[in-house]
Design a protein around this motif. Sequence first.
Motif, PDB file in Angstrom:
ATOM      1  N   ASP A  23      38.337 -85.853  -2.039  1.00  0.00           N
ATOM      2  CA  ASP A  23      39.470 -85.201  -2.700  1.00  0.00           C
ATOM      3  C   ASP A  23      39.477 -85.474  -4.203  1.00  0.00           C
ATOM      4  O   ASP A  23      39.752 -84.580  -4.996  1.00  0.00           O
ATOM      5  N   ARG A  31      38.540 -77.404  -2.245  1.00  0.00           N
ATOM      6  CA  ARG A  31      39.448 -76.534  -3.009  1.00  0.00           C
ATOM      7  C   ARG A  31      39.596 -75.172  -2.332  1.00  0.00           C
ATOM      8  O   ARG A  31      40.699 -74.619  -2.280  1.00  0.00           O
ATOM      9  N   MET A  34      41.895 -75.664   0.662  1.00  0.00           N
ATOM     10  CA  MET A  34      43.286 -75.834   0.224  1.00  0.00           C
ATOM     11  C   MET A  34      43.913 -74.474  -0.084  1.00  0.00           C
ATOM     12  O   MET A  34      45.058 -74.222   0.290  1.00  0.00           O
ATOM     13  N   TYR A  37      44.729 -72.640   3.058  1.00  0.00           N
ATOM     14  CA  TYR A  37      45.871 -73.212   3.766  1.00  0.00           C
ATOM     15  C   TYR A  37      47.187 -72.978   3.025  1.00  0.00           C
ATOM     16  O   TYR A  37      48.250 -73.338   3.526  1.00  0.00           O
ATOM     17  N   LEU A  39      47.933 -74.313   0.036  1.00  0.00           N
ATOM     18  CA  LEU A  39      48.331 -75.507  -0.713  1.00  0.00           C
ATOM     19  C   LEU A  39      47.811 -75.425  -2.139  1.00  0.00           C
ATOM     20  O   LEU A  39      46.664 -75.041  -2.361  1.00  0.00           O
ATOM     21  N   GLU A  41      46.181 -76.554  -5.626  1.00  0.00           N
ATOM     22  CA  GLU A  41      45.050 -77.451  -5.886  1.00  0.00           C
ATOM     23  C   GLU A  41      45.488 -78.814  -6.415  1.00  0.00           C
ATOM     24  O   GLU A  41      44.842 -79.814  -6.169  1.00  0.00           O
ATOM     25  N   THR A  43      47.603 -80.718  -5.393  1.00  0.00           N
ATOM     26  CA  THR A  43      47.958 -81.670  -4.334  1.00  0.00           C
ATOM     27  C   THR A  43      46.776 -82.528  -3.885  1.00  0.00           C
ATOM     28  O   THR A  43      46.979 -83.507  -3.165  1.00  0.00           O
ATOM     29  N   LEU A  44      45.570 -82.200  -4.336  1.00  0.00           N
ATOM     30  CA  LEU A  44      44.402 -83.000  -3.933  1.00  0.00           C
ATOM     31  C   LEU A  44      44.536 -84.462  -4.349  1.00  0.00           C
ATOM     32  O   LEU A  44      44.219 -85.362  -3.569  1.00  0.00           O
TER      33      LEU A  44
END
Length: 115
Positions: A23, A31, A34, A37, A39, A41, A43-44
């Motif tokens: 991550d 990426r 993510m 999904y 989410l 990026e 949030t990694l």
Amino acid sequence: MSTAYVIVTIVAAAAMLIASGVDVFRAQWVRDNMKRYGLPEWTLYPLAVIKAAGALGLLVGLAIPALGLAAAICLVLYFIGAIITIVRARGYGDLVYPTPYLVLAAASLGLFVAS
């Protein structure tokens, strides 16, 4: 504290640190996943910190059992959340990624409770 618990916990912590490193270095495939999904990026990095903190908690838990218990519970919940996120996004083929981590965290938790 059983030998099996110690071995599984060390393996689980190592796996979590590797996942955290993936991550942090923001591999392209991570990426892309993510994005699929839903989410963002950014949030990694927080997710990497959570996994690294869980790994360190597991290791420190070998000396301070209550911390190891808390770390194992949190990692189990984290990976259940990851699985829910993947299922919600209908990325069923990607379930193979978080499942081994969930199994390791759950095994550490189960062996802790059993010992």
